[in-house]
Motif scaffolding. Structure first.
Motif, PDB file in Angstrom:
ATOM      1  N   MET A  78       0.842  -1.196   0.000  1.00 17.01           N
ATOM      2  CA  MET A  78       0.000   0.000   0.000  1.00 17.01           C
ATOM      3  C   MET A  78       0.883   1.254   0.000  1.00 17.01           C
ATOM      4  O   MET A  78       1.816   1.364   0.798  1.00 17.01           O
ATOM      5  N   THR A  79       0.600   2.165  -0.909  1.00 18.78           N
ATOM      6  CA  THR A  79       1.405   3.380  -1.026  1.00 18.78           C
ATOM      7  C   THR A  79       1.123   4.324   0.147  1.00 18.78           C
ATOM      8  O   THR A  79      -0.033   4.602   0.474  1.00 18.78           O
ATOM      9  N   ARG A  80       2.192   4.788   0.784  1.00 24.16           N
ATOM     10  CA  ARG A  80       2.040   5.713   1.900  1.00 24.16           C
ATOM     11  C   ARG A  80       1.573   7.073   1.393  1.00 24.16           C
ATOM     12  O   ARG A  80       2.116   7.602   0.433  1.00 24.16           O
ATOM     13  N   GLU A  81       0.567   7.624   2.056  1.00 21.20           N
ATOM     14  CA  GLU A  81       0.051   8.929   1.659  1.00 21.20           C
ATOM     15  C   GLU A  81       0.973  10.023   2.178  1.00 21.20           C
ATOM     16  O   GLU A  81       1.360  10.023   3.350  1.00 21.20           O
ATOM     17  N   ILE A  82       1.328  10.938   1.317  1.00 20.24           N
ATOM     18  CA  ILE A  82       2.223  12.032   1.688  1.00 20.24           C
ATOM     19  C   ILE A  82       1.432  13.156   2.349  1.00 20.24           C
ATOM     20  O   ILE A  82       0.414  13.612   1.823  1.00 20.24           O
ATOM     21  N   ASN A  83       1.896  13.586   3.509  1.00 12.52           N
ATOM     22  CA  ASN A  83       1.287  14.739   4.180  1.00 12.52           C
ATOM     23  C   ASN A  83       1.777  15.998   3.467  1.00 12.52           C
ATOM     24  O   ASN A  83       2.981  16.257   3.416  1.00 12.52           O
ATOM     25  N   PRO A  86      -6.284  29.424   0.583  1.00  9.88           N
ATOM     26  CA  PRO A  86      -6.659  28.499  -0.500  1.00  9.88           C
ATOM     27  C   PRO A  86      -5.663  27.351  -0.678  1.00  9.88           C
ATOM     28  O   PRO A  86      -6.059  26.234  -1.024  1.00  9.88           O
ATOM     29  N   PHE A  87      -4.370  27.610  -0.450  1.00  9.16           N
ATOM     30  CA  PHE A  87      -3.353  26.566  -0.533  1.00  9.16           C
ATOM     31  C   PHE A  87      -3.684  25.423   0.429  1.00  9.16           C
ATOM     32  O   PHE A  87      -3.618  24.232   0.063  1.00  9.16           O
ATOM     33  N   ILE A  88      -4.029  25.774   1.665  1.00  6.53           N
ATOM     34  CA  ILE A  88      -4.353  24.767   2.671  1.00  6.53           C
ATOM     35  C   ILE A  88      -5.625  24.009   2.300  1.00  6.53           C
ATOM     36  O   ILE A  88      -5.669  22.772   2.325  1.00  6.53           O
ATOM     37  N   MET A  89      -6.636  24.736   1.910  1.00  8.58           N
ATOM     38  CA  MET A  89      -7.916  24.107   1.578  1.00  8.58           C
ATOM     39  C   MET A  89      -7.791  23.189   0.361  1.00  8.58           C
ATOM     40  O   MET A  89      -8.367  22.092   0.332  1.00  8.58           O
ATOM     41  N   ASP A  90      -7.027  23.620  -0.632  1.00 12.18           N
ATOM     42  CA  ASP A  90      -6.856  22.811  -1.843  1.00 12.18           C
ATOM     43  C   ASP A  90      -6.208  21.469  -1.534  1.00 12.18           C
ATOM     44  O   ASP A  90      -6.601  20.434  -2.087  1.00 12.18           O
ATOM     45  N   HIS A  91      -5.232  21.459  -0.628  1.00 16.44           N
ATOM     46  CA  HIS A  91      -4.559  20.210  -0.301  1.00 16.44           C
ATOM     47  C   HIS A  91      -5.472  19.268   0.489  1.00 16.44           C
ATOM     48  O   HIS A  91      -5.394  18.049   0.322  1.00 16.44           O
ATOM     49  N   PHE A  92      -6.308  19.821   1.333  1.00 16.08           N
ATOM     50  CA  PHE A  92      -7.282  18.968   2.027  1.00 16.08           C
ATOM     51  C   PHE A  92      -8.249  18.342   1.017  1.00 16.08           C
ATOM     52  O   PHE A  92      -8.522  17.142   1.048  1.00 16.08           O
ATOM     53  N   GLN A  93      -8.744  19.184   0.130  1.00  9.33           N
ATOM     54  CA  GLN A  93      -9.742  18.707  -0.838  1.00  9.33           C
ATOM     55  C   GLN A  93      -9.138  17.710  -1.819  1.00  9.33           C
ATOM     56  O   GLN A  93      -9.758  16.688  -2.154  1.00  9.33           O
ATOM     57  N   LYS A 103      -6.807  15.650  -1.323  1.00 11.98           N
ATOM     58  CA  LYS A 103      -6.566  14.378  -0.643  1.00 11.98           C
ATOM     59  C   LYS A 103      -7.840  13.788  -0.034  1.00 11.98           C
ATOM     60  O   LYS A 103      -7.779  12.880   0.803  1.00 11.98           O
ATOM     61  N   GLY A 104      -9.019  14.309  -0.447  1.00 15.83           N
ATOM     62  CA  GLY A 104     -10.275  13.712  -0.028  1.00 15.83           C
ATOM     63  C   GLY A 104     -10.705  14.026   1.386  1.00 15.83           C
ATOM     64  O   GLY A 104     -11.399  13.235   2.037  1.00 15.83           O
ATOM     65  N   ARG A 105     -10.315  15.197   1.892  1.00 15.08           N
ATOM     66  CA  ARG A 105     -10.702  15.608   3.228  1.00 15.08           C
ATOM     67  C   ARG A 105     -11.422  16.951   3.163  1.00 15.08           C
ATOM     68  O   ARG A 105     -11.244  17.700   2.208  1.00 15.08           O
ATOM     69  N   LYS A 106     -12.175  17.264   4.191  1.00 18.72           N
ATOM     70  CA  LYS A 106     -12.932  18.514   4.214  1.00 18.72           C
ATOM     71  C   LYS A 106     -12.434  19.410   5.345  1.00 18.72           C
ATOM     72  O   LYS A 106     -12.047  18.932   6.407  1.00 18.72           O
ATOM     73  N   GLN A 159      -9.667  10.149   5.314  1.00 20.29           N
ATOM     74  CA  GLN A 159     -10.288  10.512   4.040  1.00 20.29           C
ATOM     75  C   GLN A 159     -11.804  10.434   4.167  1.00 20.29           C
ATOM     76  O   GLN A 159     -12.349   9.507   4.744  1.00 20.29           O
ATOM     77  N   GLY A 160     -12.455  11.456   3.609  1.00 22.96           N
ATOM     78  CA  GLY A 160     -13.903  11.516   3.651  1.00 22.96           C
ATOM     79  C   GLY A 160     -14.458  12.251   4.853  1.00 22.96           C
ATOM     80  O   GLY A 160     -15.630  12.633   4.869  1.00 22.96           O
ATOM     81  N   ASP A 161     -13.613  12.490   5.880  1.00 22.91           N
ATOM     82  CA  ASP A 161     -14.068  13.196   7.079  1.00 22.91           C
ATOM     83  C   ASP A 161     -13.744  14.685   6.994  1.00 22.91           C
ATOM     84  O   ASP A 161     -13.005  15.131   6.117  1.00 22.91           O
ATOM     85  N   GLU A 162     -14.281  15.422   7.936  1.00 23.54           N
ATOM     86  CA  GLU A 162     -14.041  16.870   8.003  1.00 23.54           C
ATOM     87  C   GLU A 162     -13.258  17.217   9.252  1.00 23.54           C
ATOM     88  O   GLU A 162     -13.537  16.706  10.346  1.00 23.54           O
ATOM     89  N   CYS A 163     -12.273  18.099   9.086  1.00 24.27           N
ATOM     90  CA  CYS A 163     -11.521  18.638  10.213  1.00 24.27           C
ATOM     91  C   CYS A 163     -12.264  19.864  10.728  1.00 24.27           C
ATOM     92  O   CYS A 163     -12.446  20.842   9.991  1.00 24.27           O
TER      93      CYS A 163
END
Length: 384
Positions: free
Chosen positions: A1-6, A229-236, A238-241, A274-278
Motif C-alpha cells: 500500500m502506497t504511503r500517503e504524503i502529508n 486556499p493553498f491549505i484548503m486545496d490540499h485537504f480537498q 486528498k479527499g478531506r474537508k 479521508q472523507g471526514d471533516e476537520c
C-alpha cells in the motif's frame, strides 16, 4: 500500500507542489545570486527562510550550475565553531565529487591536515576532525576559503542566523569574514537572520564591515488570500474537508507565522481520515496539545528571565502587538515600573530574541510561547 504524503511539510526538503507561494521572493533571490550579488534575508524565526533557500537551491538555474552549501550557526559561540561547521559542510559537499577535491582538502588545510582520517576502502580522507583540533581558527578559516576557491564550479554559501557572529568573544569577526568574502571570486553568499535589529545594523550601518555589501530581502508572512486556499486545496485534493472559516481562524491566530500554521495543519491532516471533516474543535484540541507538549521548554525559558523582563514580556504577550511601550499609558495599564525600566528590559528581551520589533511594534517572537504565557499568566485565554 502506497504511503500517503502529508502535504504540510514541517521539516526537511519541500517538494515544489507542497511549497506555498514565495514566487516573488524566490525569483528575486535566484536573480540576485546568479547575477553575482550577495543576499541578506531577514525574517522572524521559523517564517520560512531555510525552506526558501533550499527551494531556490533546487531551481534549475542554481542546481545545474552551482555547488550549494547551507550552515546554521545559531548554536555556535566562537570563531572556532564557525570554522568547524563551515569546513565540514564544504568538505562533505565537494569531496565526494572527485578524488582530486578530497585530496586537495587535506593538502590545503595544512593547519589540521594531520587530524584527518582515511577510508580504508577508498583511501580518501574523511572529516573526522574534532572541534578541539582547530587551535588556530583564523588560519584554518583562511584555508577553508582557499579550498572553496578551488571548486570547479561557482558556489553559493548560505549562512543562517548570521547575526550570531556578532556575539562571538573574538574581536573583528565581521571584518575578518568580510575580507575573505571580498577576496573570493567564485562564490556568492546568502546571509539569513532572525534578529532584525542586529541584521539591519550589520548591513545598513556605515560603521560596520558588511555595509551595503548585499541586497536585502525581508521575508514577511504569506498573504492570507494565498495561504488559505493553498491549505484548503490540499485537504480537498486528498479527499478531506475543512471549512474556510476554520483555516482563517488558524491563520489569524498565528498571524501568518509559517511554522505553526504548517505544524497545525500537518497534525490536522494526519488526524483526519479521508472523507471526514476537520472541525474547529479538532483544531483547538491539536493546538492545546502543542502547547502542553512545549510547556516544559517554555517554563525553562522563563526560569532564566529576570522579573522585570518577565513583566514586560507578559505585557507584550497580553497585547499581542504592543506599541508605544514606554508611554505612561502602557506602563500604567500593565503596572510596570518606569519608562527607563521598560527600555532596559526591552533591550535584553530583544537580545535574547524573546520579542521582535517591526516598525516600532513589539510582539513575542514565538507565537505559541505567547499563547502559553496568556493561558498561564495572563487575564485572557487564547482561543479560536
Amino acid at each position: 500500500m502506497t504511503r500517503e504524503i502529508n502535504p504540510f511539510v514541517v521539516t526537511g526538503k519541500i517538494e515544489p507542489q507542497y511549497f506555498c507561494d514565495r514566487v516573488q521572493e524566490s525569483a528575486r533571490l535566484v536573480k540576485s545570486i546568479t547575477n553575482g550579488n550577495n543576499m541578506v534575508i531577514i525574517s522572524p524565526r521559523r517564517m520560512g527562510k531555510t525552506g526558501l533557500i533550499q527551494f531556490c537551491y533546487e531551481k534549475s538555474e542554481i542546481k545545474n550550475d552551482y555547488y550549494t552549501f547551507f550552515i546554521d550557526i545559531l548554536h555556535t559561540s566562537s570563531l572556532r565553531e564557525f570554522t568547524y561547521i563551515l569546513g565540514k559542510e564544504i568538505f562533505e559537499t565537494l569531496a565526494p565529487r572527485s578524488k582530486k577535491m578530497a585530496n586537495l582538502f587535506v593538502q590545503t588545510l595544512k593547519s589540521i591536515s594531520g587530524r584527518f582520517g582515511f577510508d580504508p576502502l577508498t583511501n580518501l580522507p574523511t572529516f573526522n576532525v574534532e572541534l578541539g583540533d582547530i587551535d588556530r581558527p583564523e588560519y584554518t578559516l583562511e584555508e577553508v576559503f582557499k579550498y572553496l576557491a578551488s571548486a570547479d564550479k561557482p558556489c553559493i554559501v548560505a549562512i543562517d542566523e548570521f547575526q550570531q557572529i556578532s556575539k562571538y568573544p573574538e574581536k573583528n569577526i565581521e571584518a575578518l569574514l568580510r575580507t575573505h568574502i571580498q577576496k573570493i571570486t567564485n562564490s556568492n553568499f546568502i546571509f539569513a537572520g532572525s534578529e532584525r535589529s542586529m541584521m539591519q545594523a550589520m548591513f545598513l550601518s556605515s560603521a560596520r564591515p558588511f555595509y551595503h555589501s548585499a541586497d536585502i530581502l525581508e521575508l514577511n508572512a504569506i498573504a492570507p488570500e494565498i495561504y488559505i486556499p493553498f491549505i484548503m486545496d490540499h485537504f480537498q485534493t486528498k479527499g478531506r474537508k475543512i471549512g474556510t472559516g476554520t483555516v482563517e481562524r488558524v491563520y489569524h491566530l498565528f498571524k501568518g507565522h509559517t511554522y505553526y500554521i504548517q505544524k497545525t495543519f500537518n497534525e490536522a491532516f494526519a488526524d483526519t481520515p479521508q472523507g471526514d471533516e476537520c472541525t474547529l474543535e479538532d483544531i483547538r484540541a491539536m493546538i492545546e496539545n502543542m502547547i502542553a507538549d512545549t510547556a516544559t521548554i517554555f517554563r525553562e525559558i522563563l526560569s532564566n528571565v529576570p522579573e522585570k523582563q518577565k513583566e514586560l514580556l507578559y505585557a507584550i504577550a497580553k497585547e499581542g502587538e504592543a506599541e508605544r511601550i514606554t508611554s505612561g499609558e502602557f506602563i500604567k495599564r500593565h503596572n510596570l515600573a518606569s519608562a527607563s525600566s521598560v527600555q532596559s528590559a526591552t533591550k535584553k528581551l530583544l537580545e535574547k530574541d524573546l520579542i521582535t520589533e517591526i516598525n516600532k511594534t513589539f510582539s513575542v517572537t514565538d507565537k505559541l510561547f505567547a499563547m502559553w504565557i496568556n493561558s498561564i499568566y495572563g487575564n485572557s485565554q487564547w482561543g479560536i
